[in-house]
Enzyme design. Structure first.
Site, PDB file in Angstrom:
ATOM      1  N   LYS A  24       0.858  -1.197   0.000  1.00 29.65           N
ATOM      2  CA  LYS A  24       0.000   0.000   0.000  1.00 29.65           C
ATOM      3  C   LYS A  24       0.893   1.246   0.000  1.00 29.65           C
ATOM      4  CE  LYS A  24      -3.802   0.079   2.540  1.00 29.65           C
ATOM      5  NZ  LYS A  24      -4.683  -0.089   3.736  1.00 29.65           N
TER       6      LYS A  24
HETATM    7  O1  G3P Z   1      -8.755   0.539   5.203  1.00 29.09           O
HETATM    8  C1  G3P Z   1      -9.054   1.848   5.606  1.00 29.09           C
HETATM    9  C2  G3P Z   1      -9.937   1.834   6.785  1.00 29.09           C
HETATM   10  O2  G3P Z   1      -9.350   1.100   7.807  1.00 29.09           O
HETATM   11  C3  G3P Z   1     -10.344   3.153   7.258  1.00 29.09           C
HETATM   12  O3  G3P Z   1     -11.561   2.990   7.858  1.00 29.09           O
HETATM   13  O4  G3P Z   1     -13.490   3.571   9.215  1.00 29.09           O
HETATM   14  O5  G3P Z   1     -11.223   4.538   9.755  1.00 29.09           O
HETATM   15  O6  G3P Z   1     -12.482   5.296   7.770  1.00 29.09           O
HETATM   16  P1  G3P Z   1     -12.215   4.172   8.693  1.00 29.09           P
END
Ligand code: G3P
Length: 218
Positions: free
Chosen positions: A85
């Site tokens: 990534k």
């Molecule tokens: O893979 C990206 C993810 O972990 C982010 O999720 O819910 O923190 O926006 P969030």
């Protein structure tokens, strides 16, 4: 239409592997930090649990192109199914382009616009990762962005696939696959919620109780 789990928790990953439908695991520094272990230990452990047929996405921590490339080479030696990534920055796009020439697969992450996806695709990224929930958080349209990117990639004949991240509900999963998202990474809670429907539960209860009555009569 592949399902990835967005976690570094070994219990969650083990359960999802046993489900028979897991395509891979995605991590990021925040997710790895939650496990309170050295990142390298967690990654080795995840690689062991998922085996050779599932992908593991691991993010570089460096911010300069040369350092990212060096780190990516080291990470890709962990197992043969690592996808690197790379953050959506000018340095990251340059790193993705170099890694492409070395045959190292990348996912450009923190994508919030179609033009960012265009840059990542031109760098030869295997995946672009739009953060759907974080767009929804600011009343932007996460699913709409994925639909837009998919349309652009299709009419341009681009191989790069869309891996939607920051997905927080079964409804989002439904909406994203419906607009052609290739891969969705989700928390374990969302994955397990995909299984459930009240009519499945009540239907199975009825079948089992009818079978029980049949056994009593016999
Ligand atoms: O893979 C990206 C993810 O972990 C982010 O999720 O819910 O923190 O926006 P969030």
């Amino acid at each position: 239409m592949r399902i990835f789990l967005d976690t570094a928790n070994s219990d969650e990953i083990r359960t999802a592997v046993a489900s028979g439908v897991l395509g891979g695991v995605t991590t990021n520094p925040s997710i790895l930090a939650r496990e309170n272990q050295p990142f390298a230990d967690s990654l080795q452990h995840i690689a062991h649990i998922i085996g050779d047929n599932r992908e593991m996405l691991v993010e570089v921590l460096a911010t300069e192109t040369d350092d990212m490339v060096r780190e990516a080479r080291e990470l890709s030696a962990l197992t043969n199914n690592v996808i690197i990534k790379i953050p959506m920055t000018p340095a990251g796009i340059a790193a993705a382009a170099i890694l492409k020439t070395e045959g190292i697969k990348t996912a450009v992450t923190l994508i919030f616009s179609a033009n960012q996806a265009v840059l990542a695709a031109n760098a030869g990224a295997t995946y672009v990762a739009p953060f759907v929930g974080r767009l929804d958080d600011i009343t932007s349209d996460g699913v709409g962005l994925v639909e837009h990117i998919r349309h652009m990639f299709d009419i341009q004949g681009v191989d790069t696939q869309i891996l939607a991240a920051s997905v927080r509900s079964p409804q989002s999963v439904h909406d994203l696959f419906s607009v052609g998202c290739h891969v969705i990474t989700m928390p374990a809670s969302v994955f397990h919620a995909m299984y459930t429907h009240p009519l499945t539960t009540s239907g199975l209860e009825k079948f089992l109780s009818d079978a029980q009555n049949e056994l009593v009569i016999a």
